[in-house]
Design a protein around this motif. Structure first.
Motif, mmCIF file in Angstrom:
data_model
loop_
_atom_site.group_PDB
_atom_site.id
_atom_site.type_symbol
_atom_site.label_atom_id
_atom_site.label_comp_id
_atom_site.label_asym_id
_atom_site.label_seq_id
_atom_site.Cartn_x
_atom_site.Cartn_y
_atom_site.Cartn_z
ATOM 1 N N VAL A 181 0.849 -1.190 0.000
ATOM 2 C CA VAL A 181 0.000 0.000 0.000
ATOM 3 C C VAL A 181 0.885 1.240 0.000
ATOM 4 C CG1 VAL A 181 -1.685 1.336 1.316
ATOM 5 C CG2 VAL A 181 -1.869 -1.147 1.207
ATOM 6 N N GLY A 182 0.632 2.145 -0.921
ATOM 7 C CA GLY A 182 1.368 3.396 -0.931
ATOM 8 C C GLY A 182 2.348 3.530 -2.066
ATOM 9 N N GLY A 227 14.165 14.557 10.525
ATOM 10 C CA GLY A 227 13.676 13.211 10.766
ATOM 11 C C GLY A 227 13.388 12.502 9.450
ATOM 12 N N PHE A 228 13.965 11.327 9.269
ATOM 13 C CA PHE A 228 13.737 10.521 8.071
ATOM 14 C C PHE A 228 12.804 9.382 8.459
ATOM 15 C CE2 PHE A 228 17.551 12.857 7.393
ATOM 16 C CZ PHE A 228 17.604 13.118 6.037
ATOM 17 N N ARG A 229 11.594 9.366 7.889
ATOM 18 C CA ARG A 229 10.533 8.503 8.388
ATOM 19 C C ARG A 229 9.917 7.631 7.306
ATOM 20 N NH1 ARG A 229 7.187 13.159 11.791
ATOM 21 N NH2 ARG A 229 8.788 13.542 13.367
ATOM 22 N N MET A 230 9.395 6.501 7.750
ATOM 23 C CA MET A 230 8.513 5.688 6.917
ATOM 24 C C MET A 230 7.099 5.845 7.466
ATOM 25 S SD MET A 230 10.287 4.436 4.529
ATOM 26 C CE MET A 230 8.973 3.421 3.843
ATOM 27 N N HIS A 231 6.124 5.873 6.575
ATOM 28 C CA HIS A 231 4.743 6.059 7.017
ATOM 29 C C HIS A 231 4.126 4.755 7.484
ATOM 30 C CE1 HIS A 231 3.481 10.217 5.990
ATOM 31 N NE2 HIS A 231 4.594 10.159 5.317
ATOM 32 N N MET A 276 6.427 -4.182 11.941
ATOM 33 C CA MET A 276 4.992 -4.103 11.737
ATOM 34 C C MET A 276 4.558 -4.993 10.599
ATOM 35 S SD MET A 276 3.524 -0.277 12.271
ATOM 36 C CE MET A 276 5.099 0.474 11.954
ATOM 37 N N SER A 277 3.244 -5.173 10.511
ATOM 38 C CA SER A 277 2.662 -5.977 9.447
ATOM 39 C C SER A 277 2.510 -5.153 8.175
ATOM 40 C CB SER A 277 1.302 -6.513 9.891
ATOM 41 O OG SER A 277 1.431 -7.309 11.048
ATOM 42 N N VAL A 278 2.051 -5.803 7.110
ATOM 43 C CA VAL A 278 1.830 -5.147 5.825
ATOM 44 C C VAL A 278 0.431 -5.486 5.316
ATOM 45 C CG1 VAL A 278 4.248 -5.096 5.158
ATOM 46 C CG2 VAL A 278 2.866 -7.114 4.619
ATOM 47 N N ARG A 279 -0.046 -4.727 4.325
ATOM 48 C CA ARG A 279 -1.311 -5.004 3.646
ATOM 49 C C ARG A 279 -1.051 -5.057 2.150
ATOM 50 N NH1 ARG A 279 -6.397 -1.357 5.237
ATOM 51 N NH2 ARG A 279 -7.465 -2.920 3.959
ATOM 52 N N PRO A 280 -0.894 -6.243 1.595
ATOM 53 C CA PRO A 280 -0.587 -6.351 0.163
ATOM 54 C C PRO A 280 -1.737 -5.865 -0.725
ATOM 55 C CG PRO A 280 -0.039 -8.379 1.319
ATOM 56 C CD PRO A 280 -0.852 -7.546 2.258
ATOM 57 N N VAL A 281 -1.364 -5.373 -1.901
ATOM 58 C CA VAL A 281 -2.305 -5.049 -2.967
ATOM 59 C C VAL A 281 -1.941 -5.939 -4.148
ATOM 60 C CG1 VAL A 281 -3.154 -3.283 -4.548
ATOM 61 C CG2 VAL A 281 -2.563 -2.673 -2.190
ATOM 62 N N TYR A 325 0.046 -1.073 10.304
ATOM 63 C CA TYR A 325 0.748 -1.639 9.156
ATOM 64 C C TYR A 325 1.583 -0.562 8.471
ATOM 65 C CZ TYR A 325 -3.449 0.182 6.765
ATOM 66 O OH TYR A 325 -4.482 0.977 6.326
ATOM 67 N N TRP A 326 2.632 -1.014 7.769
ATOM 68 C CA TRP A 326 3.516 -0.107 7.055
ATOM 69 C C TRP A 326 2.868 0.366 5.758
ATOM 70 C CZ3 TRP A 326 7.412 1.915 9.459
ATOM 71 C CH2 TRP A 326 8.238 1.187 10.323
ATOM 72 N N LEU A 327 3.164 1.599 5.396
ATOM 73 C CA LEU A 327 2.884 2.119 4.058
ATOM 74 C C LEU A 327 4.200 2.273 3.318
ATOM 75 C CD1 LEU A 327 0.313 5.011 4.613
ATOM 76 C CD2 LEU A 327 -0.117 2.824 3.524
ATOM 77 N N ALA A 328 4.220 1.972 2.039
ATOM 78 C CA ALA A 328 5.441 2.130 1.247
ATOM 79 C C ALA A 328 5.595 3.601 0.861
ATOM 80 C CB ALA A 328 5.392 1.252 0.005
ATOM 81 N N SER A 329 6.024 4.412 1.814
ATOM 82 C CA SER A 329 6.125 5.839 1.566
ATOM 83 C C SER A 329 7.112 6.463 2.539
ATOM 84 C CB SER A 329 4.757 6.497 1.703
ATOM 85 O OG SER A 329 4.832 7.860 1.419
ATOM 86 N N ARG A 330 7.976 7.328 2.008
ATOM 87 C CA ARG A 330 8.985 8.000 2.838
ATOM 88 C C ARG A 330 8.648 9.477 2.987
ATOM 89 N NH1 ARG A 330 12.689 5.458 -0.863
ATOM 90 N NH2 ARG A 330 12.683 7.470 -1.900
ATOM 91 N N THR A 331 9.113 10.069 4.076
ATOM 92 C CA THR A 331 8.983 11.511 4.231
ATOM 93 C C THR A 331 10.145 12.034 5.062
ATOM 94 O OG1 THR A 331 7.507 13.313 4.867
ATOM 95 C CG2 THR A 331 7.589 11.432 6.336
ATOM 96 N N VAL A 332 10.499 13.296 4.845
ATOM 97 C CA VAL A 332 11.550 13.958 5.615
ATOM 98 C C VAL A 332 10.920 15.124 6.349
ATOM 99 C CG1 VAL A 332 13.778 15.121 5.556
ATOM 100 C CG2 VAL A 332 13.275 13.333 3.889
#
Length: 418
Positions: free
Chosen positions: A295-296, A368-372, A401-406, A353-360
């Motif tokens: 997701v993401g 801060g270097f983060r994953m959503h 954390m877990s994931v939610r596949p698409v 769950y993790w999102l496949a997305s980065r933000t600074v």
């Protein structure tokens, strides 16, 4: 005379005169675009961006409007911050009604909060849900609802709000021109349609992802020849940050045979989108899958990500520039996925769950270097840094954390739940 009559008749019935008028009109529109683009170019500063205040004060003759949205002879022109000019067709139907309500007859800006406190076709302000600090949460209102956006005291220079009206999702963009004691002064500058369900989108389907039996999945995209379905429960457990064991395989960051926590976190952050997609794909063993993503990630290109490295004067000055140009820049590919998930009220499923997305996150005293990630209630919770840099040092964080596949799949391999 007969020939002349036939010629005139063909010209009229064939629309030649009308086409000539359309051509002339089109030529004028292109000319107006060039005039406006030239005016915008003249206001550009050293940062290469348009100074809209200066442009508004020096609009070419015949144009009216402000802050990037202008009108001339019934045509709306949109100027982006780099000086590009596009035109917008006249809105009809529900969008025209919403524009009239939120923007007014003359297209002038209205205060967002002044409008939403009023009744709009039977929907009261108390029935709306506001979101602060970029939080994202589903909401069960029927006719008019917010699905995500920013509000409250911490709003930035520009805010996006999303409303659901008659089954369609619209985005309202507003400028923050200064906070008062209770609410920001948000002047609405545009509203646009961003999502309308198509085909199988929104349907629940049965799918056997890993051989353990059919379970409920949800159709997020109907692409015609195939659909993309999202799991209605979390799967697996993936570690990112300093706890990412996969980082130990990174030879290019090898530090005398061992990776430091900081190096592991940087590697994990930089490669997280690839890792998330690969991990999601490994969980789906059904051979009829076309592709799998997390997701993401970009729905149009699941493997795409921003490979630009983040640079800043802070990083160059802090710690002798050790971390400048090492971490990747932000990659906010989650928006379209999350818009649809919030629209259907399926972003929150009781677990994180993790999102496949980065933000600074760039603030005065740290980067801060983060994953959503999404928390159990369905809210965007990006408060955990993978790694972060202070003026004197760097620190790390690790989480699992877990994931939610698409899954992209042929609709012929799915059973729709009636």
């Amino acid at each position: 005379l007969i020939l002349v009559g036939v010629t005139i008749n063909v010209a009229l019935n064939g629309g030649l005169f009308g086409k000539a008028r359309e051509g002339a009109s089109g030529t004028q529109i292109e000319l107006d675009k060039e005039i406006l683009a030239s005016a915008a170019l003249g206001t550009m500063g050293e940062n290469g961006e348009v100074n809209f205040e200066e442009l508004d004060a020096n609009l070419p003759d015949g144009f009216k409007g402000s802050n990037g949205t202008y009108e001339k002879d019934g045509v709306t022109f949109i100027v982006d911050k780099y000086g590009g000019v596009t035109t917008k067709e006249k809105s009809t139907g529900d969008l025209a009604l919403l524009e009239k309500y939120f923007l007014g007859e003359d297209g002038q800006k209205k205060n967002f909060f002044d409008l939403v406190t009023l009744n709009f076709e039977g929907t009261n302000y108390s029935e709306l849900y506001m979101f602060n600090n970029n939080d994202i949460m589903p909401n069960a209102r029927d006719e008019l609802k917010f699905t995500l956006g920013t509000g409250g005291e911490n709003i930035g220079d520009e805010a996006s709000f999303y409303i659901k009206y008659k089954g369609k999702l619209y985005e309202i963009i507003a400028d923050n021109v200064g906070n008062n004691e209770e609410l920001p002064n948000l002047l609405i500058k545009s509203i646009q349609l961003v999502y309308e369900p198509q085909g199988m989108e929104g349907k629940t389907v049965k799918y056997n992802a890993d051989g353990t039996g059919e379970k409920d999945w949800f159709v997020l995209y109907d692409n015609g020849e195939n659909v993309e379905i999202i799991s209605m429960e979390v799967m697996g457990n993936l570690s990112l940050g300093s706890s990412d064991e996969k980082a130990n395989e990174a030879k290019d960051l090898d530090n005398n045979g061992e990776l430091s926590y900081t190096e592991k976190a940087i590697y994990s952050y930089n490669n997280a989108i690839t890792r998330l997609n690969e991990y999601c794909s490994s969980l789906i063993t059904n051979s009829n899958k076309i592709s799998v993503r997390s997701v993401g990630s970009n729905p149009d290109d699941p493997s795409s990500e921003n490979t630009t490295l983040y640079t800043s004067d802070k990083l160059k000055s802090w710690a002798d520039g050790k971390y400048d140009g090492i971490g990747k820049s932000e990659d906010l590919n989650f928006e379209q996925d999350l818009l649809r998930m919030c629209y259907y009220g399926i972003s929150g499923i009781g677990e994180e769950y993790w999102l496949a997305s980065r933000t600074v996150v760039d603030i005065s005293y740290q980067l801060g270097f983060r994953m959503h990630k999404i928390n159990s209630e369905g809210m965007d919770d990006s408060s955990d840094n993978i790694w972060y840099v202070y003026s004197t040092n760097a620190d790390t964080y690790g989480d699992s954390m877990s994931v939610r596949p698409v899954v992209k799949i042929s609709p012929n391999n799915l059973t729709v739940v009636e």
